[in-house]
Design a protein around this motif. Structure first.
Motif, PDB file in Angstrom:
ATOM      1  N   ASP A   1     -60.049  72.164  37.980  1.00 16.20           N
ATOM      2  CA  ASP A   1     -59.639  70.807  37.642  1.00 16.20           C
ATOM      3  C   ASP A   1     -60.712  70.107  36.810  1.00 16.20           C
ATOM      4  OD1 ASP A   1     -57.889  68.535  37.835  1.00 16.20           O
ATOM      5  OD2 ASP A   1     -59.326  67.671  39.247  1.00 16.20           O
ATOM      6  N   PHE A   2     -61.972  70.441  37.055  1.00 15.01           N
ATOM      7  CA  PHE A   2     -63.073  69.850  36.298  1.00 15.01           C
ATOM      8  C   PHE A   2     -62.885  70.085  34.801  1.00 15.01           C
ATOM      9  CE2 PHE A   2     -67.174  70.452  34.187  1.00 15.01           C
ATOM     10  CZ  PHE A   2     -67.708  69.178  34.335  1.00 15.01           C
ATOM     11  N   VAL A   3     -62.597  71.317  34.412  1.00 15.34           N
ATOM     12  CA  VAL A   3     -62.401  71.647  32.999  1.00 15.34           C
ATOM     13  C   VAL A   3     -61.157  70.965  32.447  1.00 15.34           C
ATOM     14  CG1 VAL A   3     -61.781  73.539  31.425  1.00 15.34           C
ATOM     15  CG2 VAL A   3     -63.719  73.776  32.968  1.00 15.34           C
ATOM     16  N   ALA A   4     -60.102  70.892  33.256  1.00 17.16           N
ATOM     17  CA  ALA A   4     -58.857  70.267  32.800  1.00 17.16           C
ATOM     18  C   ALA A   4     -59.060  68.797  32.431  1.00 17.16           C
ATOM     19  CB  ALA A   4     -57.781  70.396  33.867  1.00 17.16           C
ATOM     20  N   ARG A   5     -60.093  68.171  32.974  1.00 14.27           N
ATOM     21  CA  ARG A   5     -60.354  66.759  32.692  1.00 14.27           C
ATOM     22  C   ARG A   5     -61.328  66.550  31.521  1.00 14.27           C
ATOM     23  NH1 ARG A   5     -62.464  64.781  37.972  1.00 14.27           N
ATOM     24  NH2 ARG A   5     -62.615  66.958  38.471  1.00 14.27           N
ATOM     25  N   THR A   6     -61.836  67.621  30.921  1.00 14.51           N
ATOM     26  CA  THR A   6     -62.791  67.459  29.821  1.00 14.51           C
ATOM     27  C   THR A   6     -62.077  67.057  28.529  1.00 14.51           C
ATOM     28  OG1 THR A   6     -62.671  69.787  29.120  1.00 14.51           O
ATOM     29  CG2 THR A   6     -64.352  69.206  30.785  1.00 14.51           C
ATOM     30  N   GLU A   7     -62.813  66.395  27.650  1.00 19.51           N
ATOM     31  CA  GLU A   7     -62.250  65.959  26.369  1.00 19.51           C
ATOM     32  C   GLU A   7     -61.821  67.143  25.507  1.00 19.51           C
ATOM     33  OE1 GLU A   7     -61.266  62.915  25.330  1.00 19.51           O
ATOM     34  OE2 GLU A   7     -61.763  62.407  27.398  1.00 19.51           O
ATOM     35  N   ASP A   8     -62.601  68.234  25.524  1.00 16.19           N
ATOM     36  CA  ASP A   8     -62.249  69.418  24.721  1.00 16.19           C
ATOM     37  C   ASP A   8     -60.906  69.998  25.156  1.00 16.19           C
ATOM     38  OD1 ASP A   8     -64.524  69.287  23.158  1.00 16.19           O
ATOM     39  OD2 ASP A   8     -65.609  70.836  24.268  1.00 16.19           O
ATOM     40  N   PHE A   9     -60.680  70.061  26.455  1.00 16.67           N
ATOM     41  CA  PHE A   9     -59.435  70.619  26.976  1.00 16.67           C
ATOM     42  C   PHE A   9     -58.264  69.700  26.617  1.00 16.67           C
ATOM     43  CE2 PHE A   9     -56.334  71.822  30.219  1.00 16.67           C
ATOM     44  CZ  PHE A   9     -56.408  73.209  30.179  1.00 16.67           C
ATOM     45  N   LYS A  10     -58.462  68.396  26.791  1.00 16.70           N
ATOM     46  CA  LYS A  10     -57.412  67.431  26.460  1.00 16.70           C
ATOM     47  C   LYS A  10     -57.079  67.459  24.969  1.00 16.70           C
ATOM     48  CE  LYS A  10     -58.545  64.243  30.198  1.00 16.70           C
ATOM     49  NZ  LYS A  10     -59.122  62.923  30.529  1.00 16.70           N
ATOM     50  N   LEU A  11     -58.110  67.613  24.137  1.00 17.21           N
ATOM     51  CA  LEU A  11     -57.896  67.676  22.695  1.00 17.21           C
ATOM     52  C   LEU A  11     -57.099  68.925  22.319  1.00 17.21           C
ATOM     53  CD1 LEU A  11     -58.404  66.530  19.863  1.00 17.21           C
ATOM     54  CD2 LEU A  11     -60.541  67.817  19.827  1.00 17.21           C
ATOM     55  N   LEU A  12     -57.421  70.066  22.937  1.00 10.08           N
ATOM     56  CA  LEU A  12     -56.656  71.279  22.678  1.00 10.08           C
ATOM     57  C   LEU A  12     -55.194  71.077  23.064  1.00 10.08           C
ATOM     58  CD1 LEU A  12     -56.405  74.279  21.855  1.00 10.08           C
ATOM     59  CD2 LEU A  12     -56.947  74.844  24.239  1.00 10.08           C
ATOM     60  N   ALA A  13     -54.957  70.492  24.219  1.00 11.10           N
ATOM     61  CA  ALA A  13     -53.584  70.254  24.677  1.00 11.10           C
ATOM     62  C   ALA A  13     -52.838  69.366  23.680  1.00 11.10           C
ATOM     63  CB  ALA A  13     -53.593  69.619  26.067  1.00 11.10           C
TER      64      ALA A  13
ATOM     65  N   GLY B   1     -54.969  72.685  35.217  1.00 13.96           N
ATOM     66  CA  GLY B   1     -54.637  72.425  33.820  1.00 13.96           C
ATOM     67  C   GLY B   1     -53.970  71.085  33.660  1.00 13.96           C
ATOM     68  N   LEU B   2     -53.175  70.966  32.603  1.00 16.28           N
ATOM     69  CA  LEU B   2     -52.456  69.727  32.385  1.00 16.28           C
ATOM     70  C   LEU B   2     -51.237  69.931  31.508  1.00 16.28           C
ATOM     71  CD1 LEU B   2     -53.157  68.452  29.310  1.00 16.28           C
ATOM     72  CD2 LEU B   2     -55.294  67.994  30.412  1.00 16.28           C
ATOM     73  N   VAL B   3     -50.378  68.938  31.532  1.00 12.18           N
ATOM     74  CA  VAL B   3     -49.184  68.901  30.695  1.00 12.18           C
ATOM     75  C   VAL B   3     -49.402  67.779  29.693  1.00 12.18           C
ATOM     76  CG1 VAL B   3     -46.709  68.441  30.673  1.00 12.18           C
ATOM     77  CG2 VAL B   3     -47.706  69.773  32.535  1.00 12.18           C
ATOM     78  N   GLU B   4     -49.220  68.089  28.435  1.00  7.27           N
ATOM     79  CA  GLU B   4     -49.427  67.105  27.366  1.00  7.27           C
ATOM     80  C   GLU B   4     -48.139  66.961  26.562  1.00  7.27           C
ATOM     81  OE1 GLU B   4     -51.412  64.441  24.770  1.00  7.27           O
ATOM     82  OE2 GLU B   4     -52.065  65.241  26.694  1.00  7.27           O
TER      83      GLU B   4
END
Length: 168
Positions: free
Chosen positions: A82-94, A59-62
């Motif tokens: 980690d692949f999903v954590a780097r997608t634009e959709d995941f980053k946008l949700l964060a 995942g990630l911390v935003e």
């Protein structure tokens, strides 16, 4: 019923669902785009429920700092890879979650953290039950569920913090 590829593409563009899922939804709803979209949404919710028990160790911390620098937030969201954590959709949700936290000041992630006799309104104090600031007709939990259905992985909000200048 035979469904045209342009109709499948139109539904796919609208929902981000897979081509086969779009075709199936259109066939089951006799080509009605609105009904097909609802079908995909209900199928997505069922898919998300199946994935809820899977481990989320990536995942990630935003973070988000509101204009003027007087309010900020930080959120940890997790997924399975980690692949999903780097997608634009995941980053946008964060990012959207961090902005929601800064704007609406929730105290808990969801209702499970709320004491039964607290008397607090979950729609005010629980992040996942709050109306989304960009679309009040939806709640934050819907955003997480929609992403889970689209990407095919469990997505979970782990924790967050909100900071406001002068607040302790």
């Amino acid at each position: 019923m035979k469904v045209s590829t342009s109709t499948i593409k139109q539904l796919r563009d609208k929902t981000s669902a897979g081509i086969i899922d779009c075709k199936e939804a259109l066939e089951k709803t006799d080509g009605d785009l609105t009904k097909a979209e609802e079908f995909l949404k209900s199928k997505g919710i069922a898919t998300a429920a199946k994935k809820a028990s899977r481990e989320t160790n990536e995942g990630l911390v935003e973070s988000y700092i509101h204009n003027g620098g007087k309010v900020g937030s930080i959120v940890e969201i997790s997924c399975e890879t980690d692949f999903v954590a780097r997608t634009e959709d995941f980053k946008l949700l964060a990012h959207d979650l961090a902005m929601q936290i800064a704007a609406m000041a929730p105290q808990y992630v969801d209702q499970t953290e709320l004491a039964e006799d607290s008397g607090e309104n979950p729609e005010e104090v629980c992040l996942l039950q709050q109306p989304y600031i960009k679309d009040p007709g939806r709640v934050i939990e819907d955003l997480v569920t929609d992403l889970t259905a689209r990407i095919g992985e469990n997505v979970r909000v782990k924790r967050f913090a909100r900071f406001e200048l002068g607040e302790e």
